[in-house]
Design an enzyme around this catalytic site. Structure first.
Site, mmCIF file in Angstrom:
data_model
loop_
_atom_site.group_PDB
_atom_site.id
_atom_site.type_symbol
_atom_site.label_atom_id
_atom_site.label_comp_id
_atom_site.label_asym_id
_atom_site.label_seq_id
_atom_site.Cartn_x
_atom_site.Cartn_y
_atom_site.Cartn_z
ATOM 1 N N LYS A 1 0.868 -1.179 0.000
ATOM 2 C CA LYS A 1 0.000 0.000 0.000
ATOM 3 C C LYS A 1 0.904 1.229 0.000
ATOM 4 C CE LYS A 1 -3.758 2.312 2.478
ATOM 5 N NZ LYS A 1 -4.657 2.261 3.662
ATOM 6 N N LYS B 1 -2.002 -1.590 -3.769
ATOM 7 C CA LYS B 1 -2.865 -0.402 -3.783
ATOM 8 C C LYS B 1 -1.979 0.829 -3.900
ATOM 9 C CE LYS B 1 -6.324 2.055 -0.994
ATOM 10 N NZ LYS B 1 -7.031 2.143 0.301
#
Length: 402
Positions: free
Chosen positions: A269, A322
């Site tokens: 992320k 992400k």
């Protein structure tokens, strides 16, 4: 390692991009259904009436183009990849990657109100009331979308630095899990394990003197994950990016008898600028600074492999990247390095960029969305989190793709 590079950047004006405008249409004959006049395959004499001279590729001692037995122009190329593209039937037969609604996890924003609230920076998305959430789940299930991840908009009065509301068994997420599983037991309910929606600091962890406390935060995340499992969550998804949280959450779940609850770890992320609309939806912008001390540096690729190896060793069942489209190379790196399923999050900023361009008439929404989702699959994603899940499933059904 195979190379995957398919990064699409759309630059659109943020303030006015959502103003509707008529799509551009082309009326000139140059863009008709295709020429119907026969083309002479010999190409002899086609330039005779030109006012200027032209080069003949078939002439000379080293012609660029040859002639076949019928005197037609001929490129001496035995292998012709276009043969596998010549019809829809053949293209379907040899297609390498196919996206279906079963690949999707549908993110749903929820709040305590008795009505929906549109999210201005994410056209087409709303914070759902209970009734609307249940309706959205039911309609999506009928279209083949079977998994949902819940993101709550929490009242400011409930937010604290320790984020204790995150593990309130009567909190909005816990009640929503029970509602969904009671009416739709076949639905896969995924929960976000992070403190930022419940934090009065707007960060994913507990804060002291401007520092996010890793181990204190993990302690709170374990409570949150176990409480969500008790409510009926099928998968918990820690998105906090604290060190060691996957191992601690796995041990906490197992010790409470939830050995069948899966962990979908936000492995890579990044501290991305693409999250703005999501933070609007949850009113969870950082109260100070940024999240660069715990989320990954967008400039780093190899670092994702370190995180992936740790998460796998600590007991993660699935690994997530992400954002999605700007990080297709990271999806491929994780796919090549791990045997675990890989998820890609088509995040809010990516979604809103497409919406902005579509509403300006610059892109065809259906075509660009389905292409985008296919790009995730081609890069190596087995699972795709996307706000387009329901709409994409509807398009696929209409096209007879499943």
């Amino acid at each position: 390692m195979k190379i995957s590079a398919a990064i699409i950047a759309l630059t659109v004006a943020s303030a006015t991009a959502f103003a509707p405008s008529a799509p551009t249409t082309r009326t000139t004959a140059l863009f008709g259904a295709g020429n119907t006049d026969p083309v002479d395959p010999t190409m002899n004499g086609i330039d005779d009436n030109l006012a200027y001279s032209s080069f003949d590729p078939t002439s000379g001692d080293s012609p660029a183009v040859s002639r076949n037995n019928n005197d037609g122009v001929w490129v001496k190329q035995r292998a012709r990849p276009r043969r596998n593209r010549k019809s829809a039937g053949i293209r379907n037969m040899v297609r390498e990657n196919i996206v279906t609604p079963a690949n999707f996890i549908y993110p749903l924003f929820i709040h305590e109100e008795d009505h929906n609230t549109p999210i201005d920076s994410m056209p087409g998305c709303s914070r759902h009331c209970e009734e609307s959430m249940m309706k959205e789940v039911g309609e999506s299930l009928e279209l083949g979308v079977g998994a949902f991840v819940l993101f709550p908009k929490v009242d400011d009065a409930l937010k604290t630095n320790l984020a204790c509301e995150a593990y309130n068994p009567e909190g909005i997420v816990h009640r929503s899990i029970r509602m969904i599983k009671e009416k739709y037991p076949e639905a896969i309910v995924v929960t976000d394990v992070a403190l930022d929606p419940y934090s009065d600091q707007g960060h994913d962890g507990v804060v002291e003197n401007g520092v996010i406390l890793n181990d204190i935060t993990v302690n709170q995340l374990c409570k949150q994950a176990v409480s969500q499992a008790r409510a009926g969550a099928d998968i918990v998804a820690p998105s906090d990016m604290q060190d060691g949280r996957v191992k601690a959450i796995r041990d906490a779940l197992d010790s409470e008898g939830f050995t069948n609850v899966s962990i979908l770890s936000y492995t890579a992320k990044y501290a991305s600028a693409y999250y703005g609309p999501f933070r609007d939806a949850l009113d969870s912008h950082p109260g100070f600074g940024d999240k660069k001390t715990y989320q990954q540096d967008p400039a780093n690729g190899r670092e994702a492999l370190i995180e992936a190896a740790l998460d796998a060793e600590e007991g993660a069942d699935m690994l997530m990247v992400k954002p999605g489209m700007p990080y297709l190379d990271i999806i491929r790196r994780l796919k090549d390095a791990s045997d675990l399923p890989i998820a890609a999050y088509h995040v809010s900023g990516e979604y809103s960029m497409l919406k902005a361009a579509v509403e300006k008439g610059w892109l065809d929404e259906k075509d660009v969305v389905l292409e985008t989702l296919t790009c995730f699959k081609r890069a190596g994603a087995d699972i795709i989190l996307t706000y387009y899940a329901k709409q994409a499933a509807q398009w696929m059904k209409e096209d007879g793709l499943y």
